[in-house]
Design an enzyme around this catalytic site. Structure first.
Site, mmCIF file in Angstrom:
data_model
loop_
_atom_site.group_PDB
_atom_site.id
_atom_site.type_symbol
_atom_site.label_atom_id
_atom_site.label_comp_id
_atom_site.label_asym_id
_atom_site.label_seq_id
_atom_site.Cartn_x
_atom_site.Cartn_y
_atom_site.Cartn_z
ATOM 1 N N CYS A 62 0.787 -1.230 0.000
ATOM 2 C CA CYS A 62 0.000 0.000 0.000
ATOM 3 C C CYS A 62 0.825 1.289 0.000
ATOM 4 O O CYS A 62 0.375 2.316 -0.509
ATOM 5 C CB CYS A 62 -0.934 0.035 1.204
ATOM 6 S SG CYS A 62 -1.852 -1.494 1.485
ATOM 7 N N CYS A 65 1.597 3.596 -3.074
ATOM 8 C CA CYS A 65 0.525 4.404 -3.643
ATOM 9 C C CYS A 65 0.020 5.464 -2.665
ATOM 10 O O CYS A 65 -0.176 6.614 -3.035
ATOM 11 C CB CYS A 65 -0.623 3.490 -4.060
ATOM 12 S SG CYS A 65 -1.888 4.289 -5.051
ATOM 13 N N HIS A 66 -0.185 5.080 -1.411
ATOM 14 C CA HIS A 66 -0.763 6.001 -0.424
ATOM 15 C C HIS A 66 0.286 6.747 0.389
ATOM 16 O O HIS A 66 -0.050 7.680 1.121
ATOM 17 C CB HIS A 66 -1.688 5.232 0.532
ATOM 18 C CG HIS A 66 -2.884 4.640 -0.148
ATOM 19 N ND1 HIS A 66 -3.980 5.385 -0.526
ATOM 20 C CD2 HIS A 66 -3.140 3.365 -0.542
ATOM 21 C CE1 HIS A 66 -4.866 4.597 -1.108
ATOM 22 N NE2 HIS A 66 -4.382 3.370 -1.137
ATOM 23 N N MET A 103 -7.823 1.850 -7.192
ATOM 24 C CA MET A 103 -7.615 1.043 -5.998
ATOM 25 C C MET A 103 -7.775 -0.437 -6.352
ATOM 26 O O MET A 103 -8.820 -0.848 -6.859
ATOM 27 C CB MET A 103 -8.634 1.444 -4.928
ATOM 28 C CG MET A 103 -8.656 0.545 -3.708
ATOM 29 S SD MET A 103 -7.196 0.723 -2.668
ATOM 30 C CE MET A 103 -7.689 -0.348 -1.302
ATOM 31 N N HIS A 342 7.282 12.768 -11.919
ATOM 32 C CA HIS A 342 7.932 11.454 -11.877
ATOM 33 C C HIS A 342 9.181 11.451 -12.754
ATOM 34 O O HIS A 342 10.191 12.005 -12.382
ATOM 35 C CB HIS A 342 6.941 10.365 -12.273
ATOM 36 C CG HIS A 342 7.398 8.992 -11.931
ATOM 37 N ND1 HIS A 342 7.655 8.605 -10.635
ATOM 38 C CD2 HIS A 342 7.674 7.901 -12.702
ATOM 39 C CE1 HIS A 342 8.068 7.343 -10.618
ATOM 40 N NE2 HIS A 342 8.096 6.903 -11.876
ATOM 41 N N HIS A 384 4.182 8.069 -18.851
ATOM 42 C CA HIS A 384 5.359 7.431 -18.266
ATOM 43 C C HIS A 384 6.396 7.263 -19.384
ATOM 44 O O HIS A 384 6.555 6.184 -19.955
ATOM 45 C CB HIS A 384 5.000 6.082 -17.641
ATOM 46 C CG HIS A 384 6.054 5.570 -16.703
ATOM 47 N ND1 HIS A 384 7.256 5.078 -17.150
ATOM 48 C CD2 HIS A 384 6.094 5.496 -15.346
ATOM 49 C CE1 HIS A 384 7.986 4.693 -16.115
ATOM 50 N NE2 HIS A 384 7.310 4.955 -14.999
#
Length: 558
Positions: A62, A65-66, A103, A342, A384
């Protein structure tokens, strides 16, 4: 509300979302045991054993992402004020079924058991455990000079064609392979940090720097009789970026590494990796100007216009131009751009830095000469580009291209404001590709082909092949090259990732990235004929991913 989530997920036909889920589900390298448990009033009680298990799951599945502190990154914030308000039942449904916004459906996919779904729902109702900081004492303790500069050779002591050596990441083995581009033979396998993210070559072409997801930086002297690690350091607990100084007069003098945790970067001595100056990136986000405690350092490039490093601060959307002339009086220009910065690279002139703000679906353009924001360009879903691809469009002039994780498009942005001002900093052409899930796009000044990978596409045929376009006839569509089929490595996911040219620009290399316990390979394609030229197989090639040709990396050729 729970049933709404179920139906939204089941009715989502867009497979491109799955590519983003695969990308975002990368585990954190932070040791979960290092984070202290915090019990929160109003949250369901957990035993010490349950807390430790939940921490481990969170950091593995997790945090990427979070965020480690659950303040939100590519995923939504999961702080107790939000999670306790939602309640246990809501959280269990959300974790079980996921959402169309990205999610993952951790429960219905079989990744989490019913007990683990409930455990994680309870866990995120508590304050997030905070890993320890990693400052100068910790860096000094980890720093090791294996071969001091005065004991290193004064000239190249091997007969390798250093300009055509490839540094290949062996992700799950915690190694890199140095491979001779001419003979296609492995020169050496070196133990490095886990899951090396990138390899960067110094301005002189002598030193190769690699950084692992575990924040370990290794410095390799390519002049030694057998190229080997001469210095190493850990710069944090999780990281992804390293670079060296390239401005005239400062070649090889400094190195820089950026960390995900703690959110910071460190400037180091370019010959020994001695840590000299640490800079935290915690601060306010662009736009809303809210404090973010975990803005991670993403791409870093070395400016050729000024003695500076250009640093992407991901969550806050800031680009920092860090001047290294005087580390005791460090100066920088901080530019507000777009959140979730990124990866990226230079356009063909080397003046403008093109970088993806991936969750904002934008490309940010930084003028490194005038040290200012040049433009923000809207593109497709979750760009990306890797470092992108530079070439001359037959109609629109010089362009830089990006592919996307979240849709099947390849978009070309005009990059010449002098000769083609009407095309500069806008999307001038959109190509249709095989599908979403692309991580890299690549061409070469000597090539007339443009290669696009799709390793994270959920379709097996798409993830195991690449699309190639004729730069002289872009609207003709693409040809599919069956790279994994050519590799002939048997069973496994066999994702094909990252096209990389040799120094001459007449070969392009692909990694066939299989499971750790299955056979992987490197496939080399003749760029002129688009036909198979060679396959490199070796039991030591464990999960090969990124490849970096020394000459192309040294000179920002892409």
């Amino acid at each position: 509300m729970g049933l709404g989530l179920v139906h939204a997920f089941e009715d989502d036909p867009d497979q491109e979302q799955e590519a983003s889920r695969l990308y975002q589900g990368t585990e954190s390298s932070v040791d979960s045991a290092s984070a202290n448990v915090v019990r929160s009033p109003g949250a369901p009680d957990l035993t010490e054993e349950e807390f430790e298990r939940a921490k481990e799951i969170y950091f593995q599945r997790c945090a990427g992402c979070h965020g480690v502190l659950r303040r939100g990154a590519t995923g939504k914030p999961l702080t107790p004020d939000i999670t306790q308000d939602r309640g246990l039942d809501y959280l269990k449904v959300f974790i079980n079924y996921g959402s169309p916004a990205g999610m993952p459906n951790w429960g219905t996919s079989g990744d989490f058991s019913e007990e683990e779904v409930e455990l994680m729902a309870k866990y995120i109702m508590h304050e997030p455990p905070v890993p320890p900081e990693f400052g100068m004492p910790e860096m000094q303790e980890s720093w090791e000079v294996v071969v001091p500069p005065e004991e290193r050779p004064t000239e190249q002591m091997n007969d390798l064609d250093l300009e055509n050596i490839f540094s290949v990441t062996l992700r799950d083995a915690g190694q890199i392979a140095l491979i001779d581009g001419g003979s296609k033979e492995i020169v050496d396998i070196l133990d490095t940090g886990y899951a090396v993210h990138i390899s960067r070559i110094s301005a002189s072409g002598r030193y190769l720097f690699v950084i692992g997801r575990d924040a370990k930086v290794d410095m390799i002297d390519m002049w030694m009789e057998e190229p080997g690690i001469v210095a190493s350091i850990k710069v944090g607990m999780e990281a992804r970026s390293v670079e060296t100084s390239k401005f005239e007069g400062y070649e090889d003098r400094f190195a820089i590494a950026g960390a995900y945790w703690p959110p910071q970067y460190v400037i180091m001595d370019g010959e020994t990796l001695e840590p000299l100056r640490i800079v935290s990136t915690r601060g306010m986000t662009v736009g809303t100007q809210e404090y973010h405690p975990e803005p991670r350092v993403a791409a870093i490039v070395a400016s050729h216009q000024h003695p500076e490093f250009i640093v992407n601060v991901k969550e806050t959307g800031k680009v920092q131009l860090v001047n290294y002339e005087n580390l005791d009086a460090l100066s920088m220009v901080e530019i507000d751009t777009s959140r979730f910065l990124h990866d990226g690279g230079w356009e063909s002139s080397g003046r403008y830095f093109m970088t993806a703000a991936n969750e904002s679906n934008q490309i940010v353009v930084i003028d490194a000469q005038d040290r200012e924001l040049e433009a923000i360009v809207d593109v497709g879903q979750t760009p990306h580009p890797g470092r992108g691809a530079n070439f001359i469009d037959p109609e629109f002039g010089p362009v830089w291209a990006t592919s996307h994780l979240g849709d099947n498009t390849i978009q070309l942005i005009g990059t010449d404001p002098e000769e083609y001002p009407e095309n500069a900093w806008r999307v001038v052409r959109t190509l249709e590709g095989q599908g979403g899930g692309s991580l890299f796009i690549k061409t070469h000044p000597e090539s007339s082909n443009l290669y696009v990978d799709t390793p994270l596409n959920p379709g097996e045929e798409i993830s195991q092949s690449v699309a190639v376009y004729d730069l002289n006839d872009l609207e003709a569509g693409y040809e599919v090259l069956p790279i994994a089929e050519w590799a002939d490595v048997g069973e496994g996911p066999k994702r094909v990732v990252q096209p990389e040219f040799n120094n001459a620009g007449d070969e392009v290399w692909f990694s066939v990235w299989n499971a750790m316990d299955q056979e992987s390979a490197l496939v080399i394609v003749d760029d002129t004929t688009r036909e198979l030229k060679a396959v490199i197989k070796d039991e030591r090639l464990v999960t090969p991913t990124g490849k970096f040709n020394v000459l192309n990396t040294q000179n920002d050729i892409y």
